[in-house]
Design a protein around this motif. Structure first.
Motif, PDB file in Angstrom:
ATOM      1  N   SER A 150       0.924  -1.267   0.130  1.00 36.32           N
ATOM      2  CA  SER A 150       0.031  -0.037  -0.093  1.00 36.32           C
ATOM      3  C   SER A 150       0.813   1.299   0.117  1.00 36.32           C
ATOM      4  CB  SER A 150      -0.828  -0.043   1.302  1.00 36.32           C
ATOM      5  OG  SER A 150      -0.215  -0.124   2.549  1.00 36.32           O
ATOM      6  N   LEU A 151       0.235   2.299  -0.550  1.00 35.51           N
ATOM      7  CA  LEU A 151       1.115   3.669  -0.414  1.00 35.51           C
ATOM      8  C   LEU A 151       1.202   4.200   1.029  1.00 35.51           C
ATOM      9  CD1 LEU A 151      -1.114   5.220  -3.304  1.00 35.51           C
ATOM     10  CD2 LEU A 151       1.218   4.705  -3.591  1.00 35.51           C
ATOM     11  N   LEU A 152       2.047   5.208   1.241  1.00 41.64           N
ATOM     12  CA  LEU A 152       2.510   5.477   2.400  1.00 41.64           C
ATOM     13  C   LEU A 152       1.998   6.531   3.074  1.00 41.64           C
ATOM     14  CD1 LEU A 152       4.870   3.814   1.187  1.00 41.64           C
ATOM     15  CD2 LEU A 152       6.459   5.337   2.087  1.00 41.64           C
ATOM     16  N   SER A 153       1.920   6.121   4.440  1.00 41.57           N
ATOM     17  CA  SER A 153       1.375   7.091   5.522  1.00 41.57           C
ATOM     18  C   SER A 153       2.242   8.223   5.785  1.00 41.57           C
ATOM     19  CB  SER A 153       1.077   6.488   6.924  1.00 41.57           C
ATOM     20  OG  SER A 153       2.316   6.236   7.484  1.00 41.57           O
ATOM     21  N   LEU A 154       2.018   9.064   6.293  1.00 44.36           N
ATOM     22  CA  LEU A 154       2.560  10.483   6.746  1.00 44.36           C
ATOM     23  C   LEU A 154       3.893  10.045   7.396  1.00 44.36           C
ATOM     24  CD1 LEU A 154       3.164  13.474   6.607  1.00 44.36           C
ATOM     25  CD2 LEU A 154       1.994  13.602   8.655  1.00 44.36           C
ATOM     26  N   SER A 155       3.764   9.277   8.486  1.00 45.52           N
ATOM     27  CA  SER A 155       4.876   8.730   9.169  1.00 45.52           C
ATOM     28  C   SER A 155       6.019   8.035   8.308  1.00 45.52           C
ATOM     29  CB  SER A 155       4.525   8.113  10.430  1.00 45.52           C
ATOM     30  OG  SER A 155       3.941   6.970  10.024  1.00 45.52           O
ATOM     31  N   GLU A 156       5.484   7.177   7.281  1.00 41.69           N
ATOM     32  CA  GLU A 156       6.414   6.444   6.533  1.00 41.69           C
ATOM     33  C   GLU A 156       6.814   7.224   5.389  1.00 41.69           C
ATOM     34  OE1 GLU A 156       4.252   2.033   6.463  1.00 41.69           O
ATOM     35  OE2 GLU A 156       3.027   3.602   5.268  1.00 41.69           O
ATOM     36  N   ALA A 157       6.081   8.172   4.932  1.00 41.54           N
ATOM     37  CA  ALA A 157       6.505   9.105   3.859  1.00 41.54           C
ATOM     38  C   ALA A 157       7.678   9.926   4.522  1.00 41.54           C
ATOM     39  CB  ALA A 157       5.359   9.858   3.345  1.00 41.54           C
ATOM     40  N   LYS A 158       7.537  10.290   5.565  1.00 40.66           N
ATOM     41  CA  LYS A 158       8.716  11.035   6.185  1.00 40.66           C
ATOM     42  C   LYS A 158       9.829  10.473   6.387  1.00 40.66           C
ATOM     43  CE  LYS A 158       6.141  14.855   8.668  1.00 40.66           C
ATOM     44  NZ  LYS A 158       6.012  15.499   9.981  1.00 40.66           N
ATOM     45  N   ILE A 159      10.107   9.159   6.460  1.00 38.41           N
ATOM     46  CA  ILE A 159      11.295   8.235   6.308  1.00 38.41           C
ATOM     47  C   ILE A 159      11.790   8.464   5.127  1.00 38.41           C
ATOM     48  CG2 ILE A 159      12.162   5.911   6.913  1.00 38.41           C
ATOM     49  CD1 ILE A 159       9.966   5.367   8.703  1.00 38.41           C
ATOM     50  N   VAL A 160      10.851   8.335   4.282  1.00 37.80           N
ATOM     51  CA  VAL A 160      11.476   8.497   2.738  1.00 37.80           C
ATOM     52  C   VAL A 160      11.950   9.845   2.426  1.00 37.80           C
ATOM     53  CG1 VAL A 160      11.133   8.018   0.363  1.00 37.80           C
ATOM     54  CG2 VAL A 160       9.988   6.407   1.721  1.00 37.80           C
ATOM     55  N   TYR A 161      11.350  10.704   2.773  1.00 39.40           N
ATOM     56  CA  TYR A 161      11.577  12.008   2.449  1.00 39.40           C
ATOM     57  C   TYR A 161      12.844  12.685   3.378  1.00 39.40           C
ATOM     58  CZ  TYR A 161       7.824  13.357  -0.512  1.00 39.40           C
ATOM     59  OH  TYR A 161       6.936  13.571  -1.876  1.00 39.40           O
ATOM     60  N   LYS A 162      13.094  12.112   4.408  1.00 36.67           N
ATOM     61  CA  LYS A 162      14.385  12.345   5.000  1.00 36.67           C
ATOM     62  C   LYS A 162      15.494  11.849   4.329  1.00 36.67           C
ATOM     63  CE  LYS A 162      14.456  12.237   9.385  1.00 36.67           C
ATOM     64  NZ  LYS A 162      14.504  11.796  11.062  1.00 36.67           N
ATOM     65  N   LYS A 163      15.413  10.751   3.681  1.00 34.03           N
ATOM     66  CA  LYS A 163      16.423   9.888   2.900  1.00 34.03           C
ATOM     67  C   LYS A 163      16.697  10.601   1.780  1.00 34.03           C
ATOM     68  CE  LYS A 163      16.754   5.611   5.066  1.00 34.03           C
ATOM     69  NZ  LYS A 163      17.097   4.260   5.253  1.00 34.03           N
ATOM     70  N   MET A 164      15.434  11.027   1.084  1.00 30.20           N
ATOM     71  CA  MET A 164      15.614  11.914  -0.270  1.00 30.20           C
ATOM     72  C   MET A 164      16.410  13.232   0.212  1.00 30.20           C
ATOM     73  SD  MET A 164      12.372  13.040  -2.770  1.00 30.20           S
ATOM     74  CE  MET A 164      11.313  13.834  -1.583  1.00 30.20           C
ATOM     75  N   ALA A 165      15.849  13.915   1.102  1.00 32.73           N
ATOM     76  CA  ALA A 165      16.734  15.232   1.475  1.00 32.73           C
ATOM     77  C   ALA A 165      17.981  14.996   1.577  1.00 32.73           C
ATOM     78  CB  ALA A 165      15.888  15.795   2.804  1.00 32.73           C
ATOM     79  N   ARG A 166      18.561  14.012   2.345  1.00 28.10           N
ATOM     80  CA  ARG A 166      19.941  13.771   2.428  1.00 28.10           C
ATOM     81  C   ARG A 166      20.584  13.498   1.201  1.00 28.10           C
ATOM     82  NH1 ARG A 166      19.728  11.160   8.726  1.00 28.10           N
ATOM     83  NH2 ARG A 166      18.566  13.125   9.654  1.00 28.10           N
ATOM     84  N   TRP A 167      19.821  12.361   0.306  1.00 26.31           N
ATOM     85  CA  TRP A 167      20.629  12.064  -0.754  1.00 26.31           C
ATOM     86  C   TRP A 167      20.594  13.425  -1.627  1.00 26.31           C
ATOM     87  CZ3 TRP A 167      19.491   6.972  -3.816  1.00 26.31           C
ATOM     88  CH2 TRP A 167      19.492   7.081  -5.138  1.00 26.31           C
ATOM     89  N   HIS A 168      19.460  14.351  -1.817  1.00 24.50           N
ATOM     90  CA  HIS A 168      19.753  15.378  -2.601  1.00 24.50           C
ATOM     91  C   HIS A 168      20.842  16.381  -2.300  1.00 24.50           C
ATOM     92  CE1 HIS A 168      15.131  15.256  -4.329  1.00 24.50           C
ATOM     93  NE2 HIS A 168      16.089  14.219  -4.878  1.00 24.50           N
ATOM     94  N   ALA A 169      20.827  16.565  -0.983  1.00 26.17           N
ATOM     95  CA  ALA A 169      21.805  17.470  -0.389  1.00 26.17           C
ATOM     96  C   ALA A 169      23.275  17.016  -0.760  1.00 26.17           C
ATOM     97  CB  ALA A 169      21.595  17.580   1.048  1.00 26.17           C
ATOM     98  N   ALA A 170      23.522  15.593  -0.324  1.00 29.87           N
ATOM     99  CA  ALA A 170      24.717  15.011  -0.642  1.00 29.87           C
ATOM    100  C   ALA A 170      25.097  15.261  -2.184  1.00 29.87           C
ATOM    101  CB  ALA A 170      24.752  13.649  -0.413  1.00 29.87           C
TER     102      ALA A 170
END
Length: 421
Positions: A150-170
């Protein structure tokens, strides 16, 4: 149980000798000896598209001891079809090999240097382009990771968005010292072809027809139908590297909830690892954000927490750049939102071409097809088989959940100008 038909039988070269070669290299032990192996389908129908994947359970002897390991083997299908056509020039695998060999290790080193132990994805153990295009990964399912239905809840999406943000910043911080980052330009728009466009045009036309059945929404039908053929030029423009972009990052490119594996403990998702870097692309950060809002986040998450999630991502992005000691100009939240608005035609494309299929489970649909056709050999999940796919997927555009989403979204798309082409 239904599997992808092209994963029901491993190619002949994927045997004990091949797996022994892989393990000798990954363990740096020429004396290693494979004693037994079992190769089974690696995914369920609909879990991926542009490759075939197997799981190899291998027993072997090394340095006087018996061992067993599970490996994930990713390769190109032998036969003809849309998958083969898409992969025949090896570009997608080239991108993924560069990502695993050159980019992700540098990202991990940078993160570790500032005390950040974020894990982005599984390890690549082996790859080759000749005589066969193949990549072999550690099987993170043995570490407790699994797929999600299933698609992600807010708390799950934040786990991905945290990694995406660090990936983008790196990627921003490393772009000048790891120049290959800026050369990755094979995103979604550049790997499509006439056959893909024909399929997507058919789906868009199907939606336009269905909209005529929605009282009060009939006037949207012509605008949606008018997207056919024309939307791909907009898509190409979004994915092109342009001076007008306020800033660029290395996008994962395919942040789909099935391109991830989840560590779930007592019903709570604790960690998420990213998979499939085949269309990672240097370009506007709006690409990953828009894409993930629709094919990663649940409807509730996207509709009720969109702004919160973008702000959460932005704060993580800036915090990471500051940790890295980045000396370049740091974009503002307004800059990010301007990029998202400029790339808005990507929202209408994903909503019409991909979103309907987020509310169905392909495995269940294929199980039903298999029963009705009295087939126990599995069904080939292949978009090039237009008649069968059309038969099974047509109902997706009439799904009441999708209908509700689009009835909310179409007026918003209209007022933002996304339906004007």
């Amino acid at each position: 149980m239904v599997f992808n038909k092209d994963e029901m039988h491993a190619p002949a070269w994927m045997n004990s000798a091949f797996l022994e070669k892989v393990l000798k290299q990954s363990e740096n032990n020429n004396g290693l000896n494979v004693t037994e192996c079992q190769i089974v389908p690696g995914t369920r129908p609909g879990d991926h598209f542009a490759s075939i994947i197997f799981r190899a359970i291998v027993k072997y002897q090394s340095r006087g001891a018996d061992h067993e390991v599970s490996l994930i083997v990713k390769t190109v299908p032998d036969g003809n079809g849309l998958k083969r056509d898409l992969l025949k020039d090896g570009v997608l695998f080239d991108t993924e090999i560069v990502m695993y060999n050159s980019v992700i290790p540098e990202m991990h080193r940078l993160l570790r240097s500032v005390g950040d132990d974020t894990e982005l994805g599984p390890r690549l153990l082996y790859f080759a382009k000749e005589p066969n295009v193949v990549m072999v990964f550690e099987d993170i399912s043995v570490q407790g990771y699994s797929m999600k239905d299933s698609l992600l809840s807010l708390s799950e999406a934040k786990i991905v968005y945290k990694k995406m943000a660090r990936w983008h910043a790196a990627s921003v911080h490393l772009a000048n010292t790891v120049p290959v980052i800026k050369t990755l330009n094979k995103g979604l728009a550049s790997v499509t072809n006439e056959e893909f466009e024909s399929i997507w045009d058919s789906n868009i036309g199907m939606l336009a027809k269905v909209i005529q059945e929605w009282p009060g929404y009939e006037h949207f039908s012509e605008k949606v139908d008018n997207l056919k053929k024309k939307i791909y030029k907009k898509l190409s423009h979004i994915y092109q590297l342009k001076e007008s972009n306020i800033y660029n990052v290395l996008n994962h490119g395919d942040l789909h909830y099935k391109n991830m594996m989840y560590k779930i403990e007592n019903g709570t998702t604790k960690d998420i690892l990213l998979l499939d870097y085949q269309i990672s692309v240097w370009g506007s950060p709006a690409i990953d954000i828009i894409y993930s809002l629709y094919v990663l986040c649940s409807t509730e998450t996207r509709e009720n927490h969109r702004g919160e999630l973008i702000k959460f991502y932005y704060d993580e992005f800036v915090a990471s750049l500051n940790k890295f000691g980045h000396l370049g100009k740091i974009p503002t939240l307004l800059d990010l939102n301007v990029e998202i608005l400029k790339c808005g035609h990507l929202e209408i494309f994903i909503s019409t071409a991909f979103l309907p299929f987020m509310f169905v489970r392909f495995e269940e649909m294929l199980e039903e097809h298999s029963k009705s056709s009295n087939s126990d050999e599995g069904f080939e999940f292949d978009f090039s088989n237009k008649e069968k796919m059309q038969e099974m997927l047509e109902g997706s555009y009439r799904n009441p959940v999708y209908t509700a989403v689009m009835q909310k979204s179409l007026p918003v798309f209209l007022t933002k100008g996304f339906l004007d082409i």
